[in-house]
Design an enzyme around this catalytic site. Structure first.
Site, PDB file in Angstrom:
ATOM      1  N   LYS A   1     -19.400 -11.114  13.346  1.00 24.01           N
ATOM      2  CA  LYS A   1     -18.975 -10.364  14.469  1.00 24.01           C
ATOM      3  C   LYS A   1     -18.094 -11.509  15.465  1.00 24.01           C
ATOM      4  CE  LYS A   1     -20.989  -6.224  14.349  1.00 24.01           C
ATOM      5  NZ  LYS A   1     -20.160  -4.965  14.825  1.00 24.01           N
TER       6      LYS A   1
ATOM      7  N   LYS B   1     -18.691   6.114   9.658  1.00 24.19           N
ATOM      8  CA  LYS B   1     -19.747   6.034  10.280  1.00 24.19           C
ATOM      9  C   LYS B   1     -20.391   7.453  10.434  1.00 24.19           C
ATOM     10  CE  LYS B   1     -19.504   1.440  12.441  1.00 24.19           C
ATOM     11  NZ  LYS B   1     -19.486   0.708  13.710  1.00 24.19           N
TER      12      LYS B   1
END
Length: 324
Positions: free
Chosen positions: A147, A243
């Site tokens: 991240k 997703k």
């Protein structure tokens, strides 16, 4: 499908450690669990409302509670928009149909029996020193996801590569870079062996990717929700991240996968931070994906009673006791 009863509950799962991305930090996963009963069988599904998409636990729960007593998966596509609410209901309906038929969900979907898929493991955004420590602790994993998403990410990237020299690395900027920052970083992503970069620019500003050199494959996350997103991705992205909380369930996720592949995109299958119940349907979509990122349960300190199995082969499809 006849009349059904829908129950919605809020569940909280503690995280194993603080999870930080460019938009903020959390210590718990707040999810909604949907149970749909036809009087004899019960199907379950989970969703994770996401503030980035203007969703809250309250708003998503209200959407679900506003459904009629009689509907099926096909009608659900018209009753709710793509998003978390439709995801939990759609997946619960798949589970209910599987239980009623005495079959697995992948059989009902006409899919081959799924196998294990290597999954990424996500390293939380932190200082370079802390990220190197995270990388060293997880250097045995074949695929790490970092991240990032700040203007000062090079030291972090260098630190992770030093801590995990043999792992395949993918980077998720979570819309945190400008076109200039991304252009400056791109050669270093190549040098450090980064295999893929997710959503480098904000979804509303990604036209800047048109004509830009993409030495590392670029994946659309926030820019890709369902099949209606695909026309806007041309010339900007190489991969789409599917997703279920974005597509609004397994039904649309499978259709998006097929449409994306037909248009020449590669497919990544990702997740929000949720339990094994949220990941279970996504394991069907992830079969053969270029990247599987279904590590939600690995980030939790607690999980469902029948959790997904993770081992050296990756994340395995769910047992029927969990879902599908």
């Amino acid at each position: 499908m006849g009349r059904v009863q829908i129950e919605v509950t809020r569940d909280v799962f503690k995280l194993a450690q603080v999870f930080t991305i460019s938009r903020g930090s959390r210590t718990e996963a707040h999810v909604l669990t949907v149970r749909i009963t036809d009087g004899e069988h019960q199907g379950v599904g989970e969703c994770v409302p996401y503030a980035r998409y203007n969703e809250t636990l309250e708003s998503v729960e209200a959407e679900i509670r506003g459904l009629p007593e009689t509907f099926d998966r096909e009608r659900l596509m018209d009753l709710l928009p793509a998003g978390a609410a439709r995801n939990a209901v759609d997946c619960a309906l798949w589970d209910l149909e599987a239980k009623r038929a005495g079959k697995r969900a992948w059989e009902l979907a006409g899919l081959e029996a799924p196998g294990a898929e290597i999954t990424a493991y996500t390293l939380s955004l932190a200082s370079p020193e802390e990220m190197r420590k995270q990388a060293e602790e997880n250097a045995y994993r074949p695929l790490l996801k970092i991240k990032l998403g700040t203007a000062d990410d090079m030291p972090r990237l260098e630190a992770v590569r030093a801590g995990a020299p043999n792992s395949k690395i993918i980077v998720d900027a979570n819309e945190g870079w400008s076109a200039e920052v991304y252009a400056d970083l791109a050669p270093h992503l190549v040098r450090l062996g980064v295999a893929l970069v997710e959503q480098p620019l904000p979804a509303g500003e990604d036209d800047a990717l048109i004509g830009m050199d993409r030495p590392v494959p670029v994946c659309a996350d926030e820019s890709c929700h369902d099949r209606t997103s695909l026309p806007k991705l041309k010339g900007k992205y190489d991969v789409v991240n599917i997703k279920l909380d974005k597509t609004g369930g397994l039904t649309e996720a499978l259709k998006l996968r097929d449409a994306a592949l037909a248009e020449g995109y590669e497919v990544m299958v990702g997740c929000m931070v949720g339990s094994s119940l949220a990941m279970a349907p996504a394991t069907l979509v992830a079969q053969g994906a270029v990247v599987t990122d279904l590590d939600g349960p690995l980030l939790l300190a607690e999980d469902r009673d029948t959790p997904l199995n993770f081992d050296d082969a990756g994340v395995h499809p769910p047992e029927a006791a969990l879902w599908g």
